[in-house]
Design an enzyme around this catalytic site. Structure first.
Site: not given
Length: 535
Positions: A69, A96-97, A184, A186, A242, A390
Site C-alpha cells: 500500500g 511490503c506495507y 513484491h 507478485e 464473457d 478473463k
C-alpha cells in the site's frame, strides 16, 4: 412480470472453496496478488482493509495475504491490522506495507531509514530454516518499493533475508504460520516471486492446488440448478467471450429453460450481429431472440457526454430491453407462457473490483452490468463467472466445447462503441467509428497479431477537431486513437509494440477511406496509470 424488484446476485463472489483472502491496503497490485494465487490453482478473493478481524474470519479463509500500500505505517490515519488476527490460527503472509503492518502490530520495529529502495534489488538469505525461501538461491533479485523498513523482527520470528535498505527483508514464525517479505513477489520483476508465494501456500499454509476449470464448471452448474430450479431464464448475449461462456454454463445446467437475448443496441462494431447469430448459435444450438433496440439506446444517449452517465444509461436500457424481450417471449409462448424471473450476465471478477464491489473498494469505473444497473431491476441475476478473471473464463469456455472463434475473441465492452466515442453518441459518429474500427481490426488480423494483442480499442475524439490537409485542401476533422494493449487478465496491461509498418497501413487507410477523420494517434499508456478503455 412482478412489480417488486427481485434480489440481484450477492455483492461478493460465491464459491464452495475456502478462499485465500487478499486484504487490500490500497495496493497498486492487490488484484495481481489474487491472480498469482489463482495461477497456483488456489482460489482467492480481494477484501478491503476496513474489515474487522471478526469479519475476515467469518469468511472462513484458508489463508490471508496482507497486500502492499502507499501509506507509511506511522502516518495519521494509516491502515492497521489487529494483533488478534495473528492469534486466530490462520496462516498469514505480509507483503511490503502488509509486512510492516504485521511487524508493528506484533511488537517489531519499523522505521524511516532515509534509504529508499525502488525497483530491482538484491536480497540475501540470512535464515537457517529457509521456510518461504526454500529451494531458492541465497541471493535473488527482487522488486522493491518502500521508504520505511523493518529494523527488528517481532519476538519469535526468524529473519530470513536482508537487503541494503532493509535489514529485515523477510521473516517467519512457523509455529504460528506467520510470514512476510518486504518485496513484491507478485510482480514478474521479482525473479522467484511465484515460488515464494507457492512456498507459503503449499509448504507453510498446507493448501491443496484444487482450483481448476473443471471444478468451476461442476460447482457453477450445481449452483445454477439450485438457484433457477425449473424457472425460465434469459441471457443477455453480446457476442463477446464473457456472455457466451456464461450462456454455455447456464445451458449445461438447465438446457432449454434458457433463451438467449441478443440486444442489437446500435453500438456494435461492423458485422457483430451477424457473427453472434452465425458462430454462437451454430456452436451451441441455443434458442436466440434478437431485439432490435438501436433507436431506444440512441434516444436515451442523446445529448449525454459524461462517461459515467453513459454507462449507467446503457446499463439501464439493457435491462429495459430485456424486460421488453421477456414480454415478447411470453406472448409468443401463448397459453404456455410464464414469467421469466432470471437474467444471466457475463459479469467477471474485474468488473466487480473496478466497480467498487465491496466496502472500502475504489470505484474506478461503473461497469454497465454492475454499477450501471437500475435500482428497480425486475430480474434475479445469475452470474456464474463473477468469481473469474478473463483468462479463466476462456479456459472454462474451451472446456465447455465453445469454438476458438468465440473463446479466443478479443474483449469488447458491453456498452460497445458508446464508450469509445469521447463526447455525445449519435448515428453519424457511430458510423465514423465503425469504419475506422473495421479497418484497424482487419489490418491487425492480416498481420497475424490477433493472438498477441489482448485488444485494440479504437477511440473517436468526437469533441476534438484537428486541422489537416487532404487533396490540396484544408480539413478540420476528428482524430482517431489506437489503443493496442497486451495483458493477462485486464487488471494490469501494457501497450502493444505494433510494427511501424502496420501502424502506417492502419493510419493511411483510415485517413484515406473514412471521410471526417484526418489524424490517427497511438496511445502508449500502461495500466495503471490508465485504464484500457478511455471511458
Amino acid at each position: 412480470m412482478t412489480t417488486t424488484p427481485a434480489t440481484a446476485s450477492p455483492a461478493e463472489p460465491q464459491t464452495a472453496h475456502r478462499p485465500v483472502l487478499v486484504v487490500d491496503y490500497g495496493a497498486q497490485y492487490a488484484q495481481l496478488i489474487a491472480r498469482r494465487v489463482r495461477e497456483a490453482n488456489v482460489y482467492s478473493e480481494i477484501v478491503p482493509h476496513t474489515l474487522s478481524t471478526e469479519a475476515l474470519l467469518a469468511k472462513n479463509p484458508a489463508a490471508i495475504i496482507l497486500s502492499g500500500g502507499p501509506s507509511s505505517v506511522y502516518a495519521e490515519g494509516a491502515p492497521s491490522v489487529g494483533a488478534d488476527l495473528f492469534e486466530a490460527g490462520v496462516p498469514v503472509f505480509g507483503i511490503c506495507y502488509g509486512f510492516q503492518a504485521m511487524a508493528r502490530a506484533l511488537g517489531g520495529t519499523v522505521a524511516q531509514t532515509g534509504l529508499r529502495e525502488y525497483g530491482a534489488t538484491d536480497a540475501t538469505s540470512t535464515g537457517a530454516s529457509r521456510s518461504i525461501l526454500a529451494e531458492l538461491p541465497e541471493q535473488q533479485n527482487v522488486w522493491m518499493s518502500h521508504g520505511d523498513s523493518v529494523q527488528q523482527a517481532p519476538a519469535g520470528f526468524e529473519v530470513l533475508a536482508s537487503t541494503a535498505g532493509a535489514p529485515v527483508a523477510a521473516f517467519a514464525n512457523p509455529a504460528k504460520a506467520l510470514y512476510g517479505v518486504q518485496w513484491h513477489p507478485e510482480v514478474k520483476h521479482s525473479a522467484f516471486g511465484q515460488k515464494v508465494l507457492e512456498n507459503f501456500l503449499f509448504n507453510e499454509a498446507k493448501l491443496e492446488p484444487n482450483w481448476t476449470t473443471g471444478n468451476v464448471i461442476e460447482e457453477q452448474v450445481a449452483r445454477i440448478r439450485q438457484q433457477v430450479g425449473s424457472g425460465k431464464v434469459i441471457c443477455g448475449l453480446s457476442g463477446g467471450v464473457d456472455s457466451a461462456v456464461a450462456a454455455a454454463l447456464v445451458q449445461r445446467a438447465v438446457g432449454d429453460q434458457l433463451t438467449c437475448v441478443f440486444v442489437d443496441h446500435g453500438l456494435l462494431r461492423e458485422g457483430e450481429a451477424e457473427q453472434v447469430e452465425r458462430d454462437f448459435v451454430a456452436a451451441t444450438g441455443v434458442k436466440l431472440h434478437v431485439a432490435k433496440e438501436a433507436d431506444r439506446f440512441l434516444e436515451a444517449l442523446a445529448g449525454v457526454s459524461d462517461p459515467e452517465t453513459k454507462r449507467k444509461i446503457i446499463g439501464r436500457e439493457f435491462i429495459r430491453a430485456f424486460e421488453t424481450a421477456e414480454k415478447t417471449l411470453i406472448e409468443q409462448a401463448g397459453s404456455e407462457g410464464e414469467q421469466i424471473k432470471f437474467l444471466v450476465q457475463g459479469t467477471l471478477y474485474p468488473d466487480v473490483v473496478e466497480s467498487g464491489g465491496g466496502e472500502g473498494a475504489a470505484n474506478i469505473k461503473s461497469h454497465h452490468n454492475v454499477g450501471g444497473l437500475p435500482e428497480d431491476l425486475q430480474f434475479e441475476l445469475v452470474e456464474p463467472l463473477r468469481t473469474l478473471f478473463k483468462d479463466e473464463v476462456r479456459a472454462v469456455g474451451a472446456q465447455l466445447g465453445l469454438p476458438q472463434e468465440i473463446v479466443g475473441r478479443q474483449p469488447f465492452p458491453g456498452p460497445g462503441l458508446g464508450i469509445r466515442i469521447i463526447g455525445e453518441v449519435n448515428a453519424e459518429r457511430l458510423e465514423l467509428l465503425r469504419k475506422a474500427d473495421a479497418i484497424a481490426r482487419a489490418e491487425l488480423t492480416a498481420a497475424g497479431l490477433d493472438s498477441e494483442v489482448w485488444q485494440m480499442p479504437v477511440v473517436l475524439l468526437a469533441d476534438v477537431r484537428s486541422v489537416g490537409v487532404q487533396g490540396d485542401g484544408r480539413t478540420y476533422g476528428h482524430p482517431i486513437v489506437l489503443r493496442p494493449v497486451s495483458s493477462e487478465d485486464a487488471m494490469t496491461a501494457d501497450w502493444s509494440r505494433l510494427p511501424y509498418e502496420l501502424l502506417a497501413r492502419i493510419s493511411n487507410r483510415i485517413t484515406n477511406e473514412v471521410d471526417g477523420i484526418n489524424r490517427v494517434v497511438l496511445d502508449v499508456t500502461s495500466k495503471p496509470p490508465g485504464t484500457i478503455e478511455w471511458e
